[in-house]
Design an enzyme around this catalytic site. Structure first.
Site, PDB file in Angstrom:
ATOM      1  N   TRP A  45     -10.939  -3.742   0.954  1.00  0.00           N
ATOM      2  CA  TRP A  45     -10.483  -3.120   0.558  1.00  0.00           C
ATOM      3  C   TRP A  45     -11.256  -2.009   0.390  1.00  0.00           C
ATOM      4  O   TRP A  45     -10.647  -0.702  -0.132  1.00  0.00           O
ATOM      5  CB  TRP A  45      -9.634  -3.527  -0.671  1.00  0.00           C
ATOM      6  N   ASP A  86     -11.361  -1.956  -8.435  1.00  0.00           N
ATOM      7  CA  ASP A  86     -10.005  -2.446  -8.207  1.00  0.00           C
ATOM      8  C   ASP A  86      -9.999  -4.131  -8.319  1.00  0.00           C
ATOM      9  O   ASP A  86     -10.990  -4.654  -8.339  1.00  0.00           O
ATOM     10  CB  ASP A  86     -10.372  -2.107  -6.839  1.00  0.00           C
ATOM     11  N   LYS A 134      -1.263 -11.060  -7.708  1.00  0.00           N
ATOM     12  CA  LYS A 134      -1.743 -12.073  -7.663  1.00  0.00           C
ATOM     13  C   LYS A 134      -2.152 -12.655  -8.690  1.00  0.00           C
ATOM     14  O   LYS A 134      -1.058 -13.979  -8.635  1.00  0.00           O
ATOM     15  CB  LYS A 134      -3.436 -11.528  -7.977  1.00  0.00           C
TER      16      LYS A 134
END
Lengths: 360, 360
Positions: free
Chosen positions: B102, B172, B196
């Site tokens: 990511w 993030d 999530k």
């Protein structure tokens, strides 16, 4: 349980059977032991859902093979920026026709991205009519011609596709897509936020002709790059799975009801009856040119605006919700999308008649 | 009905009671006679929902008054572009630390927007450790330092906030936000896709310090302009109402469970037990440096990869779903977010032990 008639302009009413199905399988979807909200978008079941929803959508609109269908995030407002980013460079031109506040917003957003030319506007006439396409001041070098097929606030709808432009037409069809057949071939791009006739908020559909792909500016965010999202079947990143799922259920409902021809028939009837009730009364008024009166959003005023508050209170009490007009316009507005039943329009007309009798 | 233990990395499992409440009120929310999917985002009920969800979220994270909380669309992937658009000009610099895929994606997206410098990377060590912050090659003039607090694919998590940068940290936190307390003061920006620990896909939370607002480039799309979305309480356009609503229910659930301290306690226990089971076995292996092993995502391999397919089949049959590792890494991966119960981890450990006994 008491479901009311919801005349909201968006988020809008959804078919009751769609909500019932979503409710019944909310904790356990397709025997997965999980909610559709909890499954991987890359898993077999969700991929099948996405493929089926897309196929049904394509079938409803008879979308030709040379058009891609994308399910994005960000709303139509994101598309106000994504369209110029994808189709043109900063020194390119595009024509905008502004027939209501959404067209004005799209035009405003575009000006930060390219040379946007307002080819025609309905603002001189208070957005009550669409200027004759023969009078539009189109550019020779426009990358596209943008219009908003249906303006929700002022209640103005294009009932024909203007045939004036060499440049591809890019249409914001947020509040009309799936309410009637569309000749997709007449367009380069069509986009629509879901929350009118498509599904709940959270997903935005984009239909784009494939010769218009691949010219996005480098600074186009990946998740609104039409080519990238097309190549990844709208799953470059995690898509809005629940909104896509509910939209898929809506597509099935429309198909079962007879598709867009059936929707158009009902919507024409609903609109015709409501406008007739307004026109046949001295108490109610709709100022829009009959040639472009919207089938989807019917604004109207009361002869005595001092009665507005009472009208809203009594209509809500009668199970007719969200009739208040947009703050820019005042008055009342009945949004009568696909899922607003004919019986709801009949109930509204009956209420309006009774209200006039008692107060007018 | 049979709910299974869902180890999916995102979209992820949600608390069952949250799904039950959403189901029970899906057709008639707060006696409106409408679904929460059908109400106006500008109506009284939804505005109250949004305010309450935001207030609970702020309370859970103890967010100081000089930080704004935004609920946007587009996912964390949109934020890979929105962050540089909002915080920096094209000739400005920013530092990126890449500790997994990511971070690599965020760095790649940023390169199209500014001078992005990869100050440190875990790729030489196959993303099994976080390079010592003392070795990071930071720029003198970075507008921000970007890091990914928890990497879902490789299972690498920052357990401390690195204290090396003059520039504000932009993190993030998609896969860790709400799993444990965070000292928000250490950050300039925090963003997180919901799917999530926050809610279902479709909404992305951004926490931004207010001195960082107002410097967005002209070409920033309105719906990801932090200042505009802050000034409009995330309702410049129609927000993702249903995802916001479900997230609000999740915030309430976390609060009722004892807030982030309780979440951290449980998550630490879950992770510790699972890593101990892996480390105590010759059959299973996790290669990540213990100092940065993720509490949220636990990748592991089998001693004999020929048994991978059997492991997945049998675990699914035992009600332990979605244990397949990411395609980039192979093997297995157990994602054990807030809503994955301790009993689920115990069941997994018992299954793994039994599997090893039968096959190892």
């Amino acid at each position: 349980m008491e479901r009311i008639y919801n005349f909201s302009p968006g988020p809008a009413t959804l078919p009751t059977c769609v909500l019932e199905q979503a409710r019944d399988e909310l904790l356990n979807w397709r025997a997965t032991g999980m909610s559709v909200m909890e499954v991987s978008h890359r898993g077999k079941e969700f991929v099948e859902l996405a493929e089926r929803a897309t196929a049904t959508f394509r079938q409803l609109l008879d979308i030709p093979d040379n058009y891609r269908v994308l399910f994005l995030q960000g709303g139509a407002t994101m598309q106000f920026a994504a369209l110029p980013l994808n189709l043109a460079g900063p020194d390119d031109a595009a024509d905008y026709v502004t027939t209501g506040n959404w067209g004005v917003k799209a035009f405003g957003e575009a000006q930060r991205y390219l040379r946007a030319n307002e080819a025609a506007s309905g603002r001189d006439g208070n957005f009550r009519r669409i200027p004759d396409p023969g009078t539009w001041r189109l550019s020779d070098d426009a990358c596209y011609l943008h219009l908003v097929s249906n303006e929700t606030v002022v209640g103005v709808e294009f009932h024909e596709v203007p045939d004036v432009s060499e440049a591809p037409i890019a249409a914001d069809m947020s509040s009309t897509l799936l309410s009637r057949p569309v000749d997709v071939n007449r367009y380069g791009v069509i986009y629509a936020g879901a929350q009118k006739n498509i599904g709940p908020p959270g997903v935005t559909v984009v239909i784009v002709r494939d010769d218009l792909l691949g010219r996005a500016r480098p600074e186009t965010p990946t998740v609104v790059n039409y080519r990238v999202m097309s190549d990844t079947d709208s799953m470059s990143n995690t898509p809005p799975t629940f909104s896509w799922y509910v939209s898929g259920l809506v597509f099935e409902w429309i198909r079962e009801q007879g598709g867009l021809a059936a929707m158009a028939e009902r919507n024409r009837r609903k609109a015709t009856r409501l406008y007739a009730a307004i026109d046949g009364s001295d108490f109610y008024d709709n100022p829009v040119d009959p040639a472009c009166r919207s089938w989807m959003n019917v604004p109207f005023t009361l002869a005595d605006t001092n009665l507005d508050a009472v009208f809203l209170k009594e209509s809500a009490g009668a199970g007719l919700a969200n009739l208040k007009g947009h703050r820019l316009v005042g008055g009342m507005r009945a949004s009568i999308y696909n899922a607003l039943p004919e019986a709801g329009v009949d109930a509204l007309i009956a209420f309006m008649s009774d209200f006039e009798a008692r107060h007018g």
